[in-house]
Scaffold this motif. Structure first.
Motif, PDB file in Angstrom:
ATOM      1  N   TYR A 121      13.914  74.650 101.010  1.00 18.89           N
ATOM      2  CA  TYR A 121      14.677  73.510 100.496  1.00 18.89           C
ATOM      3  C   TYR A 121      14.179  73.045  99.128  1.00 18.89           C
ATOM      4  O   TYR A 121      14.970  72.622  98.293  1.00 18.89           O
ATOM      5  N   HIS A 138      15.253  78.250 115.405  1.00 11.76           N
ATOM      6  CA  HIS A 138      16.588  78.091 114.834  1.00 11.76           C
ATOM      7  C   HIS A 138      17.036  79.398 114.171  1.00 11.76           C
ATOM      8  O   HIS A 138      18.166  79.829 114.331  1.00 11.76           O
ATOM      9  N   ASN A 139      16.115  79.999 113.451  1.00 14.34           N
ATOM     10  CA  ASN A 139      16.479  81.190 112.693  1.00 14.34           C
ATOM     11  C   ASN A 139      16.651  82.436 113.555  1.00 14.34           C
ATOM     12  O   ASN A 139      17.427  83.320 113.218  1.00 14.34           O
ATOM     13  N   ARG A 192      22.335  65.528 100.787  1.00 12.04           N
ATOM     14  CA  ARG A 192      21.623  65.801 102.033  1.00 12.04           C
ATOM     15  C   ARG A 192      20.800  64.592 102.469  1.00 12.04           C
ATOM     16  O   ARG A 192      20.867  64.171 103.626  1.00 12.04           O
ATOM     17  N   GLY A 213      17.621  72.210 114.937  1.00 13.46           N
ATOM     18  CA  GLY A 213      18.247  71.814 113.672  1.00 13.46           C
ATOM     19  C   GLY A 213      18.047  70.336 113.399  1.00 13.46           C
ATOM     20  O   GLY A 213      17.712  69.936 112.286  1.00 13.46           O
ATOM     21  N   MET A 263      19.777  75.413 119.185  1.00 15.09           N
ATOM     22  CA  MET A 263      20.136  75.229 117.770  1.00 15.09           C
ATOM     23  C   MET A 263      20.225  73.746 117.427  1.00 15.09           C
ATOM     24  O   MET A 263      19.775  73.316 116.371  1.00 15.09           O
ATOM     25  N   HIS A 309      26.861  73.044 106.501  1.00 18.21           N
ATOM     26  CA  HIS A 309      26.094  73.190 107.736  1.00 18.21           C
ATOM     27  C   HIS A 309      25.655  71.825 108.270  1.00 18.21           C
ATOM     28  O   HIS A 309      25.728  71.558 109.469  1.00 18.21           O
TER      29      HIS A 309
END
Ligand code: HEM
Lengths: 209, 347, 85
Positions: free
Chosen positions: A93, B182-183, B87, B152, B148, B276
C-alpha cells in the motif's frame, strides 16, 4: 529543531547515478532494490533535458504512514520517516500511495509475496539499537547517529543533491539562485512538505510540486 | 481536511481517479512534444526558467531512468494521494458505519420480529432441496467467504479497531497472517464462487412471482409469506447482486492486486483497491443479512443446506410454488420418508 | 436460549468494536519519543561520537548534535568551501 530534507538542484544534476551507487554501497541495499534513482526528463533532447535524483522525501504528512495497515511508520524527531520491518506485512500500500515511488520490495510479488518494504532512511537506520548489526542488516547505515549526513548528498560530485536541515539547505540553495539570478524551483517540496506552517520557514520562493 | 473538504474532496477525487487510470497519457497540460518546444524556446528567452519541464514532470508521463523496476521512470505520481484520500476517507468511514448499522439493524430485526418459525406441524416427509454438489459448492464458498471477510476487514479496519487494543507486535502478526490467508484463500474463494454460480444460476432466473414478492417485501411485515419458486426474490437478489456481481468484482480486482508481478501500474492497482474496498463493504453487509436469514432468521434454513433436506411443511410455507411443482411432478426431487426422514429432521 | 444469548453478546461486541472504527481517527501518527507504541528508536544524539570520526558533539545534547550537523551541511555549500582555500 532540525527538520531533515532533501533538495535536488535540476540545474546541476548530471545523471551520473553516483548517489544511487553510493546509497546501495553504504546501506548494502538488497538485490533489486534501489533506494535512490535518477530520472531524466526529456532524455536526449537538447535544451530540454533535466535530471533529478529522487528517493523518499520524508514527507511531513506522509501518505505511506497514513495507509499502512499495521502502522509501522513513524517520524523521528528530526522529521525522518522510518519504518519497522518487523511489523511490515508487505501489502504494497505504501508503494501505491507514495508520490515519489520510494517504497521498494525485494520480491516480484506473485500472490502478494513481496517481502518487507525497503526505502531510503535518510541514512538514519531504523528501530534497532543505533549502530547495531541488526540495524545495519535491516535498514542500513545510521549515519545521523555518527554525526554524518546521507551519503548520496555528501558525495554528490556537483552538489546537486543537498541533504540536511531544511532551513540550512534552503539557504544554500537560495544563495546559488541569487548568484545565478533565476530559476528557483525546488522540485518535490510542495508535495513532500506542503504549505509552510507557522514556525517553519517557507520553501525557497517559487517552489514547484 | 475541513468538513467541507471531506464531502467535496471525495467526489472530486472519484472523478479524478476515474480519469487517472484511463487517460493518464492524454490529460497532461500539453503533449511532451509541445512542452519540449516550449522549454527550448524558454531557454533562449528566459534562461534558467524550467517551467515546461516541471509541467512535463507533473504529467506523470514516464521519463528515462537506468534503474530497473516498476514505474521507476515516473518521477512523481499524483494519483497516490487521491487513492489515499478515498481509502482512508469514505471507504473506511462509510464502509465502517455501514457494517455497524447492518449489524445493529439485524439485531434489532431479530429482537422485534424474532425467528420465522414453521406454522404448521412437520409432516416427517422430507424433500431434497440441495444435492451434494449444491452443498459442497455452497459451503466452500461460505467458508472461504468468511475467511476473506474477516481477514480483509482486519487489513482495512484492524489498525483502527484492534491495534489500540492488542498492541503492535501481536497485531502485526495477526495482520501478516490475515494478509497471507486472504491472498491464498482468495483463489479458492474464486473457484468456489464459480461452482456456486453454476449450481444455483438456473433457479435464480427471474420469474413473474418475484415481482409480487418484491412489492410486499416477501410479506415480511405482516401476514403470509408470498409464494415463491425454489428461491424467492430476496434470495435471488443476494445471488445476482451479491454472489454474481460483487463476487466477480471482488475476484477481478483482487486478482489485479494479488499479482503485481505483471507490471500493472500503480494507478491500476489503486483503482482495483478502491473497487475492492467498496465491494467489500457491500458484500459483507449483504453477506451478514444472508447469514442471518440462513441461520437464526428462518427456522430450518440452516438444516436445509446442511443435510440437503427440508420438511414438506417447510417447503410449502416458504417456497410454495416449488413445493407445488414437486407435488405435481413438474420438478423431480428425491423424497424421504419414515425413519431416515426422522433422523434427517432431528439433525 | 443460551445459544441466542451468545449470539446477542457476540453481536453486541462486534457492534462495539465496529463502532470504535467509525470515529474520525487521525491516521497519521506523529512520532513522539516514548509515545509511538512500536519498537522504540534511539535518538542520534544519545550516541557518543565515534572516537575516530571527525564529528564532535556532547552525548545526549540535542543542540550540540544539531550544530555539528548544521556545520557539516555547509560542506555541501561551495560558497563556504571555496573560502577555506
Ligand atoms: C469475500 C470476498 C472478499 C472480501 C470481503 C475482501 C475484502 C478485502 C478487504 C476489506 C481488503 C482491504 C482493502 C484495504 O485495506 O483497502 C482486501 C484486500 C485485498 N484483497 Fe480482498 N476481499 C475479498 C475477496 C478477494 C479475492 C477473491 C481476492 C483475490 C483473489 C482478494 C485479494 C485481495 C488483495 C490482493 C488485497 C490487498 C491486500 C493484500 O495483499 O492482502 N480479495 N480485501
Amino acid at each position: 529543531m532540525a527538520r531533515m530534507k532533501f533538495l535536488c538542484d535540476a540545474e546541476r544534476c548530471i545523471a551520473c547515478n553516483g548517489c544511487t551507487t553510493a546509497c546501495k554501497n553504504e546501506n548494502e541495499v538488497p538485490w533489486g532494490v534501489n533506494r535512490r534513482r535518477v530520472v531524466t526528463v526529456n532524455d536526449g533532447v537538447p535544451g530540454a533535458e533535466k535530471s533529478i535524483s529522487v528517493a523518499c522525501m520524508h514527507c511531513s504528512d506522509a501518505p505511506c504512514m497514513a495507509v499502512c495497515p499495521v502502522d509501522c511508520f513513524y517520524h523521528t524527531e528530526e522529521g525522518v520517516v522510518l519504518h519497522d520491518k518487523d511489523l511490515c506485512i508487505g501489502c504494497g500500500y505504501c508503494f501505491y500511495a507514495c508520490p515519489f515511488g520510494a517504497p521498494q520490495f525485494p520480491q516480484a510479488g506473485a500472490f502478494g509475496l513481496r517481502g518487507k518494504m525497503d526505502k531510503c532512511t535518510f541514512c538514519a537506520g531504523g528501530p534497532e539499537p543505533d549502530g547495531s548489526e541488526a540495524e545495519f542488516e535491516k535498514y542500513g547505515r545510521n549515519r545521523l547517529a555518527e554525526g554524518k549526513l546521507p551519503l548520496c548528498a555528501e558525495m554528490c560530485a556537483t552538489k546537486a543533491l543537498l541533504a540536511g536541515d531544511g532551513d540550512v539547505i534552503a539557504n544554500i540553495y537560495r544563495e546559488r539562485v541569487t548568484v545565478r539570478g533565476k530559476g528557483s524551483e525546488v522540485w518535490g517540496w510542495a508535495t513532500a512538505y506542503g504549505q509552510p506552517k507557522g514556525g517553519q520557514k517557507p520553501a525557497p520562493q517559487g517552489a514547484k510540486s | 481536511m475541513s468538513n467541507l473538504g471531506r464531502i467535496v474532496g471525495p467526489i472530486a477525487v472519484i472523478a479524478a481517479l476515474a480519469l487517472a487510470g484511463a487517460a493518464q497519457a492524454q490529460t497532461a497540460p500539453g503533449t511532451q512534444q509541445q512542452l519540449i518546444q516550449q522549454q527550448q524556446q524558454r531557454r533562449v528567452e528566459q534562461p534558467l526558467n524550467n517551467a515546461p519541464v516541471w509541467k512535463e514532470v507533473r504529467s506523470g508521463r514516464p521519463q528515462f531512468t537506468s534503474i530497473p523496476g516498476r514505474e521507476t521512470n515516473v518521477l512523481i505520481q499524483s494519483s497516490g494521494q487521491t487513492w489515499r484520500a478515498l481509502r482512508d476517507g469514505p471507504i473506511t468511514q462509510y464502509g465502517g458505519w455501514l457494517l455497524v448499522i447492518v449489524v445493529l439493524a439485524i439485531a434489532g430485526f431479530y429482537f422485534v420480529r424474532g425467528q420465522i418459525k414453521l406454522h404448521g406441524a412437520p409432516t416427517g416427509r422430507m424433500i431434497e432441496r440441495f444435492g451434494g454438489f449444491d452443498r459442497v459448492a455452497h459451503w466452500s464458498t461460505a467458508i472461504t467467504f468468511c475467511v476473506m471477510a474477516v481477514t480483509g476487514l482486519i487489513i482495512l479496519f484492524g489498525k483502527l479497531v484492534l491495534l489500540p487494543v492488542i498492541g503492535y507486535t501481536l497485531f502485526a502478526w495477526l495482520a501478516a497472517l490475515s494478509k497471507n490467508l486472504h491472498n491464498f484463500v482468495g483463489p479458492l474463494f474464486i473457484l468456489s464462487l464459480l461452482a456456486t454460480i453454476v449450481a444455483f444460476v438456473r433457479d435464480n432466473l427471474p420469474q413473474a412471482a418475484d415481482l409480487k414478492w418484491i412489492a410486499t417485501a416477501g410479506g415480511m411485515f405482516g401476514g403470509r409469506e408470498v409464494p415463491s419458486g425454489r428461491f424467492n426474490a430476496g434470495e435471488k437478489g443476494w445471488f445476482w447482486i451479491g454472489v454474481v456481481i460483487l463476487g466477480i468484482a471482488m475476484s477481478v480486482t483482487g486478482l489485479i492486486m494479488l499479482f503485481p508481478n505483471f507490471d500493472q501500474t500503480r494507478a491500476t492497482m489503486q483503482l482495483a483497491n478502491i473497487v475492492h474496498g467498496i465491494g467489500a463493504a457491500l458484500f459483507v453487509a449483504l453477506g451478514l443479512g444472508h447469514i442471518y436469514m440462513g441461520t437464526l432468521g428462518v427456522q430450518g434454513a440452516y438444516q436445509a443446506m446442511r443435510t440437503g433436506y427440508v420438511d414438506e411443511t417447510w417447503a410449502k410455507e416458504h417456497h410454495q410454488l416449488w413445493h407445488d411443482d414437486i407435488k405435481s411432478g413438474k420438478i423431480q426431487a428425491k423424497t424421504e420418508e419414515g425413519a431416515l426422514a426422522q433422523m434427517q429432521r432431528q439433525h | 436460549m443460551s445459544a441466542l444469548k451468545w449470539v446477542a453478546v457476540a453481536a453486541a461486541a462486534a457492534a462495539a468494536f465496529g463502532l470504535a472504527g467509525c470515529g474520525e481517527h487521525e491516521q497519521v501518527v506523529v512520532y513522539k519519543q516514548g509515545k509511538y507504541q512500536g519498537k522504540p528508536d534511539t535518538l542520534p544524539w544519545d550516541n557518543a561520537p565515534l572516537a575516530w570520526g571527525t564529528a564532535k558533539w556532547e552525548k545526549g545534547n540535542e543542540k550540540s548534535w544539531e550544530d555539528e550537523l548544521k556545520s557539516r551541511t555547509q560542506n555541501q555549500n561551495e560558497y563556504v568551501r571555496i573560502q577555506h582555500y
